[in-house]
Design a protein around this motif. Structure first.
Motif, PDB file in Angstrom:
ATOM      1  N   ALA A  45       1.906   5.483 -22.109  1.00 49.91           N
ATOM      2  CA  ALA A  45       3.325   5.602 -21.751  1.00 49.91           C
ATOM      3  C   ALA A  45       3.485   5.843 -20.247  1.00 49.91           C
ATOM      4  O   ALA A  45       4.355   5.240 -19.591  1.00 49.91           O
ATOM      5  N   ASN A  46       2.631   6.707 -19.677  1.00 49.59           N
ATOM      6  CA  ASN A  46       2.721   6.984 -18.241  1.00 49.59           C
ATOM      7  C   ASN A  46       2.301   5.775 -17.406  1.00 49.59           C
ATOM      8  O   ASN A  46       2.854   5.526 -16.331  1.00 49.59           O
ATOM      9  N   GLN A  47       1.312   5.034 -17.891  1.00 50.47           N
ATOM     10  CA  GLN A  47       0.889   3.841 -17.165  1.00 50.47           C
ATOM     11  C   GLN A  47       2.014   2.803 -17.114  1.00 50.47           C
ATOM     12  O   GLN A  47       2.255   2.172 -16.084  1.00 50.47           O
ATOM     13  N   GLU A  48       2.706   2.657 -18.261  1.00 44.69           N
ATOM     14  CA  GLU A  48       3.822   1.711 -18.307  1.00 44.69           C
ATOM     15  C   GLU A  48       4.962   2.163 -17.403  1.00 44.69           C
ATOM     16  O   GLU A  48       5.586   1.350 -16.708  1.00 44.69           O
ATOM     17  N   LEU A  49       5.231   3.485 -17.422  1.00 49.82           N
ATOM     18  CA  LEU A  49       6.289   4.012 -16.559  1.00 49.82           C
ATOM     19  C   LEU A  49       5.922   3.843 -15.083  1.00 49.82           C
ATOM     20  O   LEU A  49       6.758   3.504 -14.247  1.00 49.82           O
ATOM     21  N   LYS A  50       4.639   4.044 -14.802  1.00 44.43           N
ATOM     22  CA  LYS A  50       4.142   3.902 -13.431  1.00 44.43           C
ATOM     23  C   LYS A  50       4.338   2.464 -12.927  1.00 44.43           C
ATOM     24  O   LYS A  50       4.821   2.229 -11.805  1.00 44.43           O
ATOM     25  N   GLU A  51       3.985   1.501 -13.770  1.00 43.54           N
ATOM     26  CA  GLU A  51       4.140   0.084 -13.399  1.00 43.54           C
ATOM     27  C   GLU A  51       5.614  -0.276 -13.239  1.00 43.54           C
ATOM     28  O   GLU A  51       5.984  -1.043 -12.341  1.00 43.54           O
ATOM     29  N   GLU A  52       6.443   0.299 -14.116  1.00 45.84           N
ATOM     30  CA  GLU A  52       7.874   0.003 -14.052  1.00 45.84           C
ATOM     31  C   GLU A  52       8.484   0.519 -12.748  1.00 45.84           C
ATOM     32  O   GLU A  52       9.272  -0.168 -12.094  1.00 45.84           O
ATOM     33  N   ILE A  53       8.108   1.740 -12.365  1.00 48.39           N
ATOM     34  CA  ILE A  53       8.627   2.312 -11.121  1.00 48.39           C
ATOM     35  C   ILE A  53       8.142   1.516  -9.919  1.00 48.39           C
ATOM     36  O   ILE A  53       8.884   1.253  -8.967  1.00 48.39           O
ATOM     37  N   HIS A  54       6.854   1.120  -9.972  1.00 49.92           N
ATOM     38  CA  HIS A  54       6.284   0.358  -8.871  1.00 49.92           C
ATOM     39  C   HIS A  54       7.045  -0.961  -8.677  1.00 49.92           C
ATOM     40  O   HIS A  54       7.451  -1.305  -7.555  1.00 49.92           O
ATOM     41  N   SER A  55       7.242  -1.709  -9.769  1.00 46.99           N
ATOM     42  CA  SER A  55       7.927  -3.002  -9.662  1.00 46.99           C
ATOM     43  C   SER A  55       9.392  -2.809  -9.278  1.00 46.99           C
ATOM     44  O   SER A  55       9.952  -3.600  -8.511  1.00 46.99           O
ATOM     45  N   ASN A  56      10.009  -1.730  -9.774  1.00 45.29           N
ATOM     46  CA  ASN A  56      11.409  -1.458  -9.446  1.00 45.29           C
ATOM     47  C   ASN A  56      11.561  -1.145  -7.961  1.00 45.29           C
ATOM     48  O   ASN A  56      12.500  -1.620  -7.306  1.00 45.29           O
TER      49      ASN A  56
ATOM     50  N   MET B 177      12.931  11.498 -10.224  1.00 40.41           N
ATOM     51  CA  MET B 177      11.871  11.380 -11.212  1.00 40.41           C
ATOM     52  C   MET B 177      10.888  12.548 -11.150  1.00 40.41           C
ATOM     53  O   MET B 177      10.391  13.018 -12.166  1.00 40.41           O
ATOM     54  N   GLU B 178      10.621  13.066  -9.938  1.00 44.01           N
ATOM     55  CA  GLU B 178       9.706  14.186  -9.800  1.00 44.01           C
ATOM     56  C   GLU B 178      10.232  15.407 -10.527  1.00 44.01           C
ATOM     57  O   GLU B 178       9.496  16.123 -11.206  1.00 44.01           O
TER      58      GLU B 178
ATOM     59  N   VAL C  73       3.807   5.873  -5.521  1.00 43.20           N
ATOM     60  CA  VAL C  73       3.835   5.973  -6.987  1.00 43.20           C
ATOM     61  C   VAL C  73       2.633   6.772  -7.487  1.00 43.20           C
ATOM     62  O   VAL C  73       2.746   7.563  -8.429  1.00 43.20           O
ATOM     63  N   LYS C  74       1.482   6.590  -6.839  1.00 49.73           N
ATOM     64  CA  LYS C  74       0.285   7.335  -7.235  1.00 49.73           C
ATOM     65  C   LYS C  74       0.494   8.828  -7.036  1.00 49.73           C
ATOM     66  O   LYS C  74       0.100   9.643  -7.870  1.00 49.73           O
ATOM     67  N   ARG C  75       1.125   9.204  -5.918  1.00 48.10           N
ATOM     68  CA  ARG C  75       1.391  10.622  -5.677  1.00 48.10           C
ATOM     69  C   ARG C  75       2.387  11.182  -6.685  1.00 48.10           C
ATOM     70  O   ARG C  75       2.284  12.311  -7.131  1.00 48.10           O
ATOM     71  N   LEU C  76       3.328  10.324  -7.088  1.00 51.53           N
ATOM     72  CA  LEU C  76       4.332  10.742  -8.063  1.00 51.53           C
ATOM     73  C   LEU C  76       3.690  11.094  -9.407  1.00 51.53           C
ATOM     74  O   LEU C  76       4.130  11.982 -10.120  1.00 51.53           O
ATOM     75  N   PHE C  77       2.590  10.387  -9.720  1.00 49.23           N
ATOM     76  CA  PHE C  77       1.934  10.597 -11.014  1.00 49.23           C
ATOM     77  C   PHE C  77       0.600  11.336 -10.884  1.00 49.23           C
ATOM     78  O   PHE C  77      -0.199  11.295 -11.807  1.00 49.23           O
ATOM     79  N   GLU C  78       0.368  11.992  -9.770  1.00 48.87           N
ATOM     80  CA  GLU C  78      -0.963  12.571  -9.560  1.00 48.87           C
ATOM     81  C   GLU C  78      -1.292  13.681 -10.547  1.00 48.87           C
ATOM     82  O   GLU C  78      -2.458  13.958 -10.823  1.00 48.87           O
TER      83      GLU C  78
ATOM     84  N   ASP D 225       0.833  -1.210   0.000  1.00 43.73           N
ATOM     85  CA  ASP D 225       0.000   0.000   0.000  1.00 43.73           C
ATOM     86  C   ASP D 225       0.866   1.259   0.000  1.00 43.73           C
ATOM     87  O   ASP D 225       0.544   2.259  -0.658  1.00 43.73           O
ATOM     88  N   ARG D 226       1.981   1.237   0.754  1.00 42.66           N
ATOM     89  CA  ARG D 226       2.865   2.403   0.814  1.00 42.66           C
ATOM     90  C   ARG D 226       3.488   2.677  -0.558  1.00 42.66           C
ATOM     91  O   ARG D 226       3.596   3.821  -0.991  1.00 42.66           O
ATOM     92  N   ILE D 227       3.915   1.584  -1.217  1.00 40.57           N
ATOM     93  CA  ILE D 227       4.520   1.743  -2.559  1.00 40.57           C
ATOM     94  C   ILE D 227       3.487   2.290  -3.543  1.00 40.57           C
ATOM     95  O   ILE D 227       3.759   3.209  -4.316  1.00 40.57           O
ATOM     96  N   THR D 228       2.292   1.709  -3.495  1.00 45.33           N
ATOM     97  CA  THR D 228       1.217   2.156  -4.400  1.00 45.33           C
ATOM     98  C   THR D 228       0.887   3.625  -4.170  1.00 45.33           C
ATOM     99  O   THR D 228       0.728   4.401  -5.123  1.00 45.33           O
TER     100      THR D 228
END
Length: 230
Positions: free
Chosen positions: A23-34, A63-64, A11-16, A5-8
């Protein structure tokens, strides 16, 4: 709250403020898994969960900044305004050089500027007609990286200054080189010759149209910006 939940949430705040693109969805998933993988590695190395999480997010902290460097701009109104500015600058240069037509070289420059004005004008009208039905589409945007754009704006200005000095030096060498070499006084015989020299040195300044258009494109970017930075 679980680690997932903390990671999610992070990452959600990073992309708010980011646009919901593929492209952003893929980047979001990549950052989350990383992030999850890094935290797991750190914990296996002996860190507790909190320390591992704080260490891992430092990795994507830059990234921000990268994302705030980008601006979403309405494509059609923006390029229409850029073309309009290019048309205005070329018309002004054409009008200014009309008195130069008394000389062959001046007439050639004036004709070239007239042709340039016509080409830019046709491109402006064609672009407006082509996009008249889609100009209000809020989804039709371009993303501009402002630091890179600003850097190139400055480079164009410096290149223009360098070009003008080179052309002025060439003119001075061609017209006064022998006088300077043999230390003879430079003589200008009458107003006609003075006008010829003045026009020769003024022509390179007309190339200021290029950096002015680039500068204008950078300045009006904020006027057509859509929402916040991504």
């Amino acid at each position: 709250m679980t680690l997932e939940d903390r990671i999610t949430r992070y990452v959600k705040r990073l992309f708010e403020h980011a646009q919901d693109t593929l492209a952003n969805q893929e980047l979001k998933e990549e950052i989350h898994s990383n992030l999850a993988a890094r935290i797991e590695d750190y914990m296996e190395q002996g860190m507790d969960e909190e320390q591992a999480f704080q260490t891992a997010i430092q990795y994507v902290a830059g990234m921000e900044q990268i994302m705030t460097d980008h601006r979403r701009v309405q494509r059609i109104p923006y390029w229409t305004a850029v073309l309009q500015s290019a048309l205005i600058y070329s018309l002004i240069a054409w009008i200014i050089t009309i008195p130069m037509r008394v000389m062959i070289k001046g007439a050639t420059i004036n004709n070239l500027l007239m042709v340039m004005s016509v080409i830019v004008g046709v491109a402006y009208v064609f672009y407006m007609m082509k996009n008249k039905n889609t100009s209000a589409d809020p989804e039709d945007i371009i993303v501009i990286r402002t630091p890179v754009f600003l850097q190139w704006t400055r480079r164009v200005w410096w290149l223009w200054v360098g070009l003008v000095f080179v052309l002025w030096g060439t003119q001075a060498a061609l017209r006064f080189g022998s006088n300077i070499w043999y230390s003879r006084p430079i003589q200008v015989e009458g107003p006609y010759q003075f006008t010829v020299i003045a026009i020769a040195f003024a022509i390179p300044l007309l190339s200021i149209i290029v950096p002015l258009i680039v500068q204008r494109a950078y300045r009006i970017m904020g006027k057509y910006e859509v929402g916040d930075a991504i």
